[in-house]
Design a protein around this motif. Structure first.
Motif, PDB file in Angstrom:
ATOM      1  N   GLN A   1       0.173  -3.115  11.917  1.00 33.82           N
ATOM      2  CA  GLN A   1       0.401  -3.064  10.473  1.00 33.82           C
ATOM      3  C   GLN A   1       0.315  -1.621   9.973  1.00 33.82           C
ATOM      4  N   VAL A   2      -0.688  -0.900  10.452  1.00 34.87           N
ATOM      5  CA  VAL A   2      -0.839   0.494  10.028  1.00 34.87           C
ATOM      6  C   VAL A   2       0.356   1.326  10.501  1.00 34.87           C
ATOM      7  N   HIS A   3       0.804   1.081  11.730  1.00 38.00           N
ATOM      8  CA  HIS A   3       1.949   1.814  12.274  1.00 38.00           C
ATOM      9  C   HIS A   3       3.167   1.635  11.371  1.00 38.00           C
ATOM     10  N   ASP A   4       3.411   0.388  10.943  1.00 39.71           N
ATOM     11  CA  ASP A   4       4.585   0.119  10.117  1.00 39.71           C
ATOM     12  C   ASP A   4       4.403   0.640   8.694  1.00 39.71           C
ATOM     13  N   LEU A   5       3.158   0.741   8.261  1.00 40.97           N
ATOM     14  CA  LEU A   5       2.847   1.210   6.913  1.00 40.97           C
ATOM     15  C   LEU A   5       3.088   2.708   6.772  1.00 40.97           C
ATOM     16  N   LEU A  23       0.824  -1.218   0.000  1.00 43.36           N
ATOM     17  CA  LEU A  23       0.000   0.000   0.000  1.00 43.36           C
ATOM     18  C   LEU A  23       0.854   1.261   0.000  1.00 43.36           C
ATOM     19  N   GLY A  24       2.131   1.092  -0.321  1.00 38.58           N
ATOM     20  CA  GLY A  24       3.013   2.251  -0.369  1.00 38.58           C
ATOM     21  C   GLY A  24       3.366   2.736   1.024  1.00 38.58           C
ATOM     22  N   THR A  25       3.781   4.002   1.119  1.00 42.98           N
ATOM     23  CA  THR A  25       4.149   4.625   2.398  1.00 42.98           C
ATOM     24  C   THR A  25       3.317   5.891   2.557  1.00 42.98           C
ATOM     25  N   PRO A  26       2.080   5.750   3.019  1.00 43.02           N
ATOM     26  CA  PRO A  26       1.174   6.906   3.071  1.00 43.02           C
ATOM     27  C   PRO A  26       1.538   7.897   4.174  1.00 43.02           C
ATOM     28  N   ASP A  27       1.119   9.147   3.947  1.00 45.65           N
ATOM     29  CA  ASP A  27       1.235  10.182   4.976  1.00 45.65           C
ATOM     30  C   ASP A  27       0.019  10.173   5.900  1.00 45.65           C
ATOM     31  N   LEU A  28      -1.093   9.637   5.395  1.00 45.00           N
ATOM     32  CA  LEU A  28      -2.348   9.591   6.161  1.00 45.00           C
ATOM     33  C   LEU A  28      -3.046   8.274   5.867  1.00 45.00           C
ATOM     34  N   VAL A  29      -3.446   7.581   6.925  1.00 47.96           N
ATOM     35  CA  VAL A  29      -4.308   6.398   6.805  1.00 47.96           C
ATOM     36  C   VAL A  29      -5.631   6.740   7.479  1.00 47.96           C
TER      37      VAL A  29
END
Length: 282
Positions: free
Chosen positions: A133-137, A109-115
Protein backbone atom coordinates in the motif's frame (compact mmCIF):
# COMPACT_ATOMS: atom_id res chain seq x y z
CA UNK A 1 7.53 5.39 19.43
CA UNK A 2 4.12 5.49 17.64
CA UNK A 3 1.40 3.03 16.96
CA UNK A 4 -0.76 2.61 13.90
CA UNK A 5 -2.73 -0.28 15.38
CA UNK A 6 -3.66 0.29 18.98
CA UNK A 7 -6.86 -1.58 19.76
CA UNK A 8 -7.42 -2.35 23.45
CA UNK A 9 -4.65 0.01 24.51
CA UNK A 10 -4.86 2.56 27.28
CA UNK A 11 -4.67 5.61 25.06
CA UNK A 12 -4.08 8.10 27.88
CA UNK A 13 -1.17 6.10 29.28
CA UNK A 14 0.17 5.56 25.80
CA UNK A 15 -0.06 9.28 24.98
CA UNK A 16 1.97 10.05 28.10
CA UNK A 17 4.73 7.63 27.17
CA UNK A 18 4.81 8.87 23.56
CA UNK A 19 5.25 12.44 24.75
CA UNK A 20 8.01 11.42 27.17
CA UNK A 21 9.70 9.41 24.44
CA UNK A 22 9.71 12.50 22.23
CA UNK A 23 11.13 14.64 25.04
CA UNK A 24 13.88 12.28 26.19
CA UNK A 25 14.98 11.06 22.75
CA UNK A 26 14.61 14.37 20.87
CA UNK A 27 18.29 14.58 19.90
CA UNK A 28 18.29 11.05 18.49
CA UNK A 29 15.11 11.68 16.53
CA UNK A 30 16.62 14.84 15.06
CA UNK A 31 19.68 12.82 14.03
CA UNK A 32 17.43 10.31 12.23
CA UNK A 33 15.52 12.96 10.31
CA UNK A 34 18.74 14.74 9.31
CA UNK A 35 20.17 11.44 8.06
CA UNK A 36 17.27 10.69 5.69
CA UNK A 37 18.69 10.40 2.14
CA UNK A 38 16.18 12.69 0.45
CA UNK A 39 17.04 13.83 -3.06
CA UNK A 40 15.06 17.06 -2.76
CA UNK A 41 13.22 18.34 0.33
CA UNK A 42 9.81 16.62 0.43
CA UNK A 43 6.75 18.84 0.19
CA UNK A 44 4.14 16.20 1.05
CA UNK A 45 4.79 13.79 3.92
CA UNK A 46 2.63 11.05 5.48
CA UNK A 47 3.32 9.92 9.07
CA UNK A 48 1.82 6.45 9.45
CA UNK A 49 0.96 5.64 13.05
CA UNK A 50 1.72 9.18 14.14
CA UNK A 51 0.68 8.80 17.77
CA UNK A 52 0.81 12.21 19.44
CA UNK A 53 3.12 13.66 16.80
CA UNK A 54 6.70 12.75 17.75
CA UNK A 55 7.73 12.14 14.16
CA UNK A 56 5.33 14.69 12.69
CA UNK A 57 6.95 17.62 14.47
CA UNK A 58 10.51 16.37 14.00
CA UNK A 59 9.81 16.20 10.27
CA UNK A 60 8.21 19.65 10.26
CA UNK A 61 11.39 21.01 11.87
CA UNK A 62 13.57 19.19 9.33
CA UNK A 63 11.49 20.17 6.28
CA UNK A 64 10.02 23.62 6.93
CA UNK A 65 8.23 23.79 3.55
CA UNK A 66 6.45 20.47 3.97
CA UNK A 67 2.83 19.64 4.75
CA UNK A 68 2.22 16.49 6.77
CA UNK A 69 -0.71 14.09 6.96
CA UNK A 70 -0.67 12.31 10.34
CA UNK A 71 -2.51 8.97 10.45
CA UNK A 72 -3.44 7.05 13.59
CA UNK A 73 -6.25 4.86 14.93
CA UNK A 74 -6.60 6.92 18.10
CA UNK A 75 -8.82 10.01 18.02
CA UNK A 76 -7.33 11.06 21.37
CA UNK A 77 -3.78 10.93 20.00
CA UNK A 78 -4.75 12.95 16.96
CA UNK A 79 -6.54 15.53 19.09
CA UNK A 80 -3.36 15.92 21.14
CA UNK A 81 -1.34 16.24 17.95
CA UNK A 82 -3.66 18.99 16.62
CA UNK A 83 -3.36 20.88 19.91
CA UNK A 84 0.45 20.73 19.64
CA UNK A 85 0.28 21.94 16.04
CA UNK A 86 -1.83 24.92 17.09
CA UNK A 87 0.54 25.73 19.95
CA UNK A 88 3.43 25.77 17.45
CA UNK A 89 1.50 27.82 14.90
CA UNK A 90 1.75 24.89 12.48
CA UNK A 91 -1.92 23.94 12.17
CA UNK A 92 -1.93 25.00 8.51
CA UNK A 93 0.79 22.43 7.73
CA UNK A 94 -0.73 19.43 9.50
CA UNK A 95 -3.74 17.32 8.53
CA UNK A 96 -4.90 14.42 10.72
CA UNK A 97 -6.63 11.28 9.49
CA UNK A 98 -8.11 8.70 11.85
CA UNK A 99 -7.85 5.29 10.21
CA UNK A 100 -7.19 1.63 10.96
CA UNK A 101 -4.50 0.67 8.48
CA UNK A 102 -5.33 -3.03 8.83
CA UNK A 103 -8.50 -2.46 6.82
CA UNK A 104 -8.52 -3.24 3.11
CA UNK A 105 -9.25 0.29 1.96
CA UNK A 106 -6.91 3.03 3.11
CA UNK A 107 -8.14 6.61 3.15
CA UNK A 108 -6.97 9.06 0.52
CA UNK A 109 -3.54 10.19 1.71
CA UNK A 110 -2.52 12.01 -1.44
CA UNK A 111 0.75 11.28 -3.26
CA UNK A 112 3.51 11.92 -0.71
CA UNK A 113 7.20 12.35 -1.44
CA UNK A 114 8.08 10.83 1.95
CA UNK A 115 6.27 8.29 4.13
CA UNK A 116 7.50 7.91 7.72
CA UNK A 117 6.53 4.93 9.88
CA UNK A 118 8.07 4.87 13.35
CA UNK A 119 7.34 1.86 15.58
CA UNK A 120 4.11 1.27 13.67
CA UNK A 121 4.82 -1.32 10.98
CA UNK A 122 5.29 -4.15 13.49
CA UNK A 123 1.74 -3.56 14.74
CA UNK A 124 0.23 -4.31 11.34
CA UNK A 125 -1.73 -7.53 11.06
CA UNK A 126 -0.36 -8.00 7.52
CA UNK A 127 2.80 -5.91 7.14
CA UNK A 128 3.44 -7.23 3.63
CA UNK A 129 0.14 -5.83 2.40
CA UNK A 130 0.79 -2.54 4.18
CA UNK A 131 4.18 -2.22 2.49
CA UNK A 132 2.53 -2.70 -0.91
CA UNK A 133 0.00 0.00 0.00
CA UNK A 134 2.80 2.40 0.88
CA UNK A 135 4.63 1.56 -2.36
CA UNK A 136 1.55 2.44 -4.41
CA UNK A 137 0.89 5.55 -2.32
CA UNK A 138 4.33 7.11 -2.76
CA UNK A 139 5.21 9.32 -5.67
CA UNK A 140 7.70 7.63 -8.04
CA UNK A 141 11.14 8.26 -6.60
CA UNK A 142 9.63 8.90 -3.18
CA UNK A 143 11.22 7.69 0.06
CA UNK A 144 9.81 5.38 2.73
CA UNK A 145 11.49 5.54 6.15
CA UNK A 146 10.77 2.64 8.52
CA UNK A 147 11.98 3.21 12.09
CA UNK A 148 11.80 0.39 14.62
CA UNK A 149 13.01 0.02 18.20
CA UNK A 150 14.49 -2.97 19.95
CA UNK A 151 11.66 -3.53 22.40
CA UNK A 152 11.15 -1.48 25.54
CA UNK A 153 14.09 0.64 26.71
CA UNK A 154 16.09 -0.47 29.74
CA UNK A 155 16.54 1.87 32.68
CA UNK A 156 17.99 0.10 35.75
CA UNK A 157 21.54 -1.06 36.51
CA UNK A 158 22.07 -4.82 36.33
CA UNK A 159 22.38 -5.14 40.12
CA UNK A 160 19.06 -3.37 40.83
CA UNK A 161 16.93 -3.47 42.80
CA UNK A 162 19.02 -4.59 45.76
CA UNK A 163 16.59 -7.31 46.86
CA UNK A 164 16.07 -8.75 43.34
CA UNK A 165 19.15 -7.99 41.16
CA UNK A 166 18.57 -8.46 37.45
CA UNK A 167 14.82 -7.87 37.75
CA UNK A 168 14.57 -5.69 34.66
CA UNK A 169 16.32 -8.24 32.46
CA UNK A 170 13.90 -10.95 33.62
CA UNK A 171 11.00 -8.58 32.86
CA UNK A 172 12.34 -8.09 29.34
CA UNK A 173 12.78 -11.82 28.79
CA UNK A 174 9.15 -12.37 29.79
CA UNK A 175 8.03 -9.43 27.63
CA UNK A 176 9.93 -10.78 24.62
CA UNK A 177 8.18 -14.14 24.97
CA UNK A 178 4.80 -12.39 25.21
CA UNK A 179 5.43 -10.19 22.19
CA UNK A 180 6.82 -13.06 20.10
CA UNK A 181 3.35 -14.58 20.39
CA UNK A 182 1.21 -11.44 20.17
CA UNK A 183 3.32 -9.03 18.05
CA UNK A 184 5.36 -11.41 15.88
CA UNK A 185 6.78 -8.71 13.58
CA UNK A 186 8.45 -6.74 16.35
CA UNK A 187 12.22 -6.87 15.87
CA UNK A 188 11.94 -7.97 12.24
CA UNK A 189 14.52 -7.16 9.58
CA UNK A 190 12.49 -4.90 7.32
CA UNK A 191 15.09 -4.80 4.53
CA UNK A 192 13.98 -8.01 2.75
CA UNK A 193 10.31 -7.15 3.33
CA UNK A 194 10.80 -3.75 1.69
CA UNK A 195 12.64 -5.29 -1.26
CA UNK A 196 9.87 -7.84 -1.63
CA UNK A 197 7.31 -5.05 -1.85
CA UNK A 198 9.16 -3.42 -4.76
CA UNK A 199 11.27 -0.87 -2.93
CA UNK A 200 14.97 -0.27 -3.38
CA UNK A 201 16.57 -0.18 0.06
CA UNK A 202 19.10 2.64 -0.18
CA UNK A 203 20.51 2.73 3.32
CA UNK A 204 20.00 1.84 6.94
CA UNK A 205 21.49 2.62 10.28
CA UNK A 206 21.13 1.80 13.95
CA UNK A 207 21.34 4.50 16.60
CA UNK A 208 22.39 3.38 20.06
CA UNK A 209 20.80 5.38 22.86
CA UNK A 210 22.43 5.63 26.30
CA UNK A 211 21.19 8.64 28.21
CA UNK A 212 22.21 8.98 31.85
CA UNK A 213 20.70 11.26 34.47
CA UNK A 214 23.75 13.29 35.41
CA UNK A 215 21.96 16.31 33.94
CA UNK A 216 19.41 17.36 36.60
CA UNK A 217 17.15 18.92 33.98
CA UNK A 218 16.87 15.53 32.29
CA UNK A 219 16.64 13.26 35.33
CA UNK A 220 13.00 14.08 36.04
CA UNK A 221 11.95 13.25 32.48
CA UNK A 222 14.00 10.03 32.50
CA UNK A 223 12.40 8.98 35.80
CA UNK A 224 8.91 9.65 34.45
CA UNK A 225 9.79 7.79 31.24
CA UNK A 226 11.07 4.78 33.20
CA UNK A 227 7.96 4.74 35.38
CA UNK A 228 5.61 5.00 32.41
CA UNK A 229 7.49 2.35 30.42
CA UNK A 230 7.63 -0.22 33.22
CA UNK A 231 3.97 0.38 34.02
CA UNK A 232 3.13 -0.50 30.42
CA UNK A 233 5.42 -3.53 30.58
CA UNK A 234 3.83 -4.95 33.72
CA UNK A 235 0.59 -6.46 32.27
CA UNK A 236 2.48 -8.53 29.71
CA UNK A 237 4.93 -9.97 32.26
CA UNK A 238 2.90 -10.28 35.48
CA UNK A 239 1.87 -13.90 34.92
CA UNK A 240 5.39 -14.97 33.94
CA UNK A 241 7.35 -13.43 36.82
CA UNK A 242 8.14 -15.11 40.12
CA UNK A 243 6.01 -13.62 42.93
CA UNK A 244 9.12 -12.07 44.48
CA UNK A 245 9.97 -10.37 41.17
CA UNK A 246 6.45 -9.05 40.70
CA UNK A 247 6.45 -7.67 44.25
CA UNK A 248 9.82 -5.97 43.60
CA UNK A 249 8.48 -4.49 40.34
CA UNK A 250 5.44 -3.14 42.15
CA UNK A 251 7.67 -1.49 44.75
CA UNK A 252 9.51 0.28 41.92
CA UNK A 253 6.17 1.42 40.45
CA UNK A 254 4.74 2.63 43.77
CA UNK A 255 5.35 6.37 43.55
CA UNK A 256 4.43 6.79 47.22
CA UNK A 257 6.83 4.12 48.48
CA UNK A 258 10.49 4.41 49.45
CA UNK A 259 11.53 2.03 46.65
CA UNK A 260 9.96 4.12 43.88
CA UNK A 261 11.80 4.52 40.60
CA UNK A 262 11.37 8.26 41.04
CA UNK A 263 13.69 8.19 44.08
CA UNK A 264 16.58 6.54 42.21
CA UNK A 265 19.57 8.51 40.94
CA UNK A 266 21.06 5.70 38.85
CA UNK A 267 18.56 5.48 36.00
CA UNK A 268 19.55 5.67 32.33
CA UNK A 269 17.75 5.16 29.03
CA UNK A 270 19.36 2.36 27.02
CA UNK A 271 17.87 1.25 23.72
CA UNK A 272 18.44 1.08 19.98
CA UNK A 273 16.57 2.50 17.02
CA UNK A 274 17.03 1.12 13.51
CA UNK A 275 15.93 2.93 10.37
CA UNK A 276 15.61 1.64 6.83
CA UNK A 277 15.41 4.14 3.95
CA UNK A 278 13.70 2.63 0.91
CA UNK A 279 12.82 4.29 -2.38
CA UNK A 280 10.02 3.61 -4.80
CA UNK A 281 11.78 3.39 -8.16
CA UNK A 282 11.03 6.39 -10.36
Amino acid sequence: MTHAHTHNHDHHGEAEILDLDAQVLAEHLTALTEWLPVQTPPRRIVDLGSGTGTGTFALLDRFPEAHITAVDTSAAHLQRLREKACARGAEGRVRTVQADLDTADWPDLGTPDLVWASASMHHMADPGRALLQVHDLLAPGGLFAVVELSGFPRFLPADAPGERPGLEERCHEASDRFHAEHVPHRGADWGPKLTGAGFTVEDGRTITVNIGTTDPSRSEAVGAYALSSLRRLRPSVADALAPEDLAALDRLLDTDGPGSLLHRDDLAVRTERTVWAARRPG
